[in-house]
Design an enzyme around this catalytic site. Structure first.
Site, PDB file in Angstrom:
ATOM      1  N   GLY A  85      46.393 -79.538 -43.964  1.00  0.00           N
ATOM      2  CA  GLY A  85      46.491 -78.477 -45.088  1.00  0.00           C
ATOM      3  C   GLY A  85      48.000 -77.751 -45.315  1.00  0.00           C
ATOM      4  O   GLY A  85      48.727 -78.223 -44.366  1.00  0.00           O
ATOM      5  N   GLN A  93      55.091 -72.761 -46.824  1.00  0.00           N
ATOM      6  CA  GLN A  93      55.912 -73.596 -46.014  1.00  0.00           C
ATOM      7  C   GLN A  93      56.889 -74.613 -46.610  1.00  0.00           C
ATOM      8  O   GLN A  93      57.571 -75.162 -46.077  1.00  0.00           O
ATOM      9  CB  GLN A  93      54.612 -74.335 -45.393  1.00  0.00           C
ATOM     10  CG  GLN A  93      53.851 -73.643 -44.539  1.00  0.00           C
ATOM     11  CD  GLN A  93      52.616 -74.632 -43.908  1.00  0.00           C
ATOM     12  OE1 GLN A  93      51.692 -75.012 -44.453  1.00  0.00           O
ATOM     13  NE2 GLN A  93      52.867 -75.160 -42.723  1.00  0.00           N
ATOM     14  N   CYS A 139      50.119 -76.823 -36.913  1.00  0.00           N
ATOM     15  CA  CYS A 139      50.516 -76.381 -38.186  1.00  0.00           C
ATOM     16  C   CYS A 139      51.912 -77.089 -38.157  1.00  0.00           C
ATOM     17  O   CYS A 139      52.582 -77.268 -37.422  1.00  0.00           O
ATOM     18  CB  CYS A 139      51.006 -74.771 -38.118  1.00  0.00           C
ATOM     19  SG  CYS A 139      51.674 -74.066 -39.661  1.00  0.00           S
ATOM     20  N   LEU A 140      52.047 -77.641 -39.701  1.00  0.00           N
ATOM     21  CA  LEU A 140      53.345 -78.234 -39.851  1.00  0.00           C
ATOM     22  C   LEU A 140      54.614 -77.545 -39.638  1.00  0.00           C
ATOM     23  O   LEU A 140      55.604 -78.235 -39.577  1.00  0.00           O
ATOM     24  CB  LEU A 140      53.197 -78.792 -41.473  1.00  0.00           C
ATOM     25  CG  LEU A 140      52.124 -79.894 -41.704  1.00  0.00           C
ATOM     26  CD1 LEU A 140      52.100 -80.361 -43.046  1.00  0.00           C
ATOM     27  CD2 LEU A 140      52.359 -81.478 -40.517  1.00  0.00           C
ATOM     28  N   HIS A 178      43.619 -70.578 -42.378  1.00  0.00           N
ATOM     29  CA  HIS A 178      44.928 -70.899 -41.872  1.00  0.00           C
ATOM     30  C   HIS A 178      45.870 -71.003 -43.010  1.00  0.00           C
ATOM     31  O   HIS A 178      46.974 -70.132 -42.977  1.00  0.00           O
ATOM     32  CB  HIS A 178      45.117 -72.185 -41.042  1.00  0.00           C
ATOM     33  CG  HIS A 178      46.334 -72.620 -40.499  1.00  0.00           C
ATOM     34  ND1 HIS A 178      46.270 -72.864 -39.109  1.00  0.00           N
ATOM     35  CD2 HIS A 178      47.458 -72.652 -41.109  1.00  0.00           C
ATOM     36  CE1 HIS A 178      47.793 -73.118 -38.892  1.00  0.00           C
ATOM     37  NE2 HIS A 178      48.261 -72.940 -40.260  1.00  0.00           N
ATOM     38  N   GLU A 179      45.628 -71.621 -44.088  1.00  0.00           N
ATOM     39  CA  GLU A 179      46.511 -71.635 -45.149  1.00  0.00           C
ATOM     40  C   GLU A 179      46.461 -70.316 -46.008  1.00  0.00           C
ATOM     41  O   GLU A 179      47.637 -69.933 -46.500  1.00  0.00           O
ATOM     42  CB  GLU A 179      46.025 -72.779 -46.078  1.00  0.00           C
ATOM     43  CG  GLU A 179      46.217 -74.300 -45.573  1.00  0.00           C
ATOM     44  CD  GLU A 179      47.266 -74.496 -44.549  1.00  0.00           C
ATOM     45  OE1 GLU A 179      48.293 -74.123 -44.755  1.00  0.00           O
ATOM     46  OE2 GLU A 179      46.834 -75.440 -43.713  1.00  0.00           O
ATOM     47  N   HIS A 214      49.059 -68.120 -44.609  1.00  0.00           N
ATOM     48  CA  HIS A 214      50.517 -68.509 -44.530  1.00  0.00           C
ATOM     49  C   HIS A 214      50.706 -67.875 -45.851  1.00  0.00           C
ATOM     50  O   HIS A 214      51.981 -67.006 -45.964  1.00  0.00           O
ATOM     51  CB  HIS A 214      50.760 -69.870 -44.962  1.00  0.00           C
ATOM     52  CG  HIS A 214      50.986 -70.772 -43.617  1.00  0.00           C
ATOM     53  ND1 HIS A 214      51.786 -70.494 -42.769  1.00  0.00           N
ATOM     54  CD2 HIS A 214      50.222 -71.864 -43.148  1.00  0.00           C
ATOM     55  CE1 HIS A 214      51.777 -71.440 -41.870  1.00  0.00           C
ATOM     56  NE2 HIS A 214      50.893 -72.233 -42.013  1.00  0.00           N
TER      57      HIS A 214
HETATM   58 NI    NI Z   1      49.991 -73.749 -40.880  1.00  0.00          NI
END
Ligand code: NI
Length: 169
Positions: free
Chosen positions: A46, A51, A91-92, A133-134, A137
């Site tokens: 995701g 991000q 998470c990236l 989660h996204e 963000h």
């Molecule tokens: Ni993340």
């Protein structure tokens, strides 16, 4: 298409609240395509626009093993949530860091598709985790916000250590 740069914690830009999208044009479609390319390139499941330092309410996800179920949600709003599940999240923006987080088991989300059509979708299990989660963000929240201060500081120290090792490797 192009791979975009992913910003990493503790970059303060991760705390920015995303603005709603009101124009559904070719530029938006190109941006969504770039987000998918960036997510697949990083082996992520995701990615939120936050991000890649674009503060618009856009997220992409694909939790399939074959990486062939791309999902893009524009202006996602949570309309219902049920149950609870604990899932180990990564998470990236926190490379190499994983932690258990409790979230709703099932969520119903209203959103727009890339053409601006209103859609309503139900998600369950790991995909429901990913969407929550996204969406966090886009609200300027990150998954370590849910952890105890002790657990969070342990993970952030590990993140720092890994960065130093990567820098000297
Ligand atoms: Ni993340």
């Amino acid at each position: 298409m192009s791979v975009l740069t992913i910003i990493e914690f503790p970059d303060p830009r991760l705390r920015t609240k995303a603005e709603p999208v009101s124009v559904f044009d070719a530029e938006l479609k190109q941006f969504v395509a770039d987000m998918f390319e960036t997510m697949y390139d990083a082996n992520g499941v995701g990615l939120a626009a936050t991000q890649v330092n674009v503060h618009k309410q856009v997220l992409v996800a694909d939790m399939s093993d074959e990486r062939n179920q791309p999902l893009a949600l524009i202006n996602p709003r949570l309309v219902q949530k049920d149950g609870a599940q604990v899932y180990q999240e990564g998470c990236l923006s926190f490379p190499g860091i994983y932690a258990d987080v409790t979230r709703a088991l099932k969520v119903t989300v209203k959103a727009n598709d890339v053409d601006g059509n209103e859609i309503e979708r139900e998600f369950e299990g790991p995909l429901a985790v990913c969407i929550q989660h996204e969406m966090d963000h886009l609200a300027g929240k990150v998954f370590v916000d849910y952890l105890s201060p002790l657990k969070r500081s342990m993970l952030l120290k590990r993140l720092e250590k890994q960065r130093k090792q990567a820098a000297t490797a």
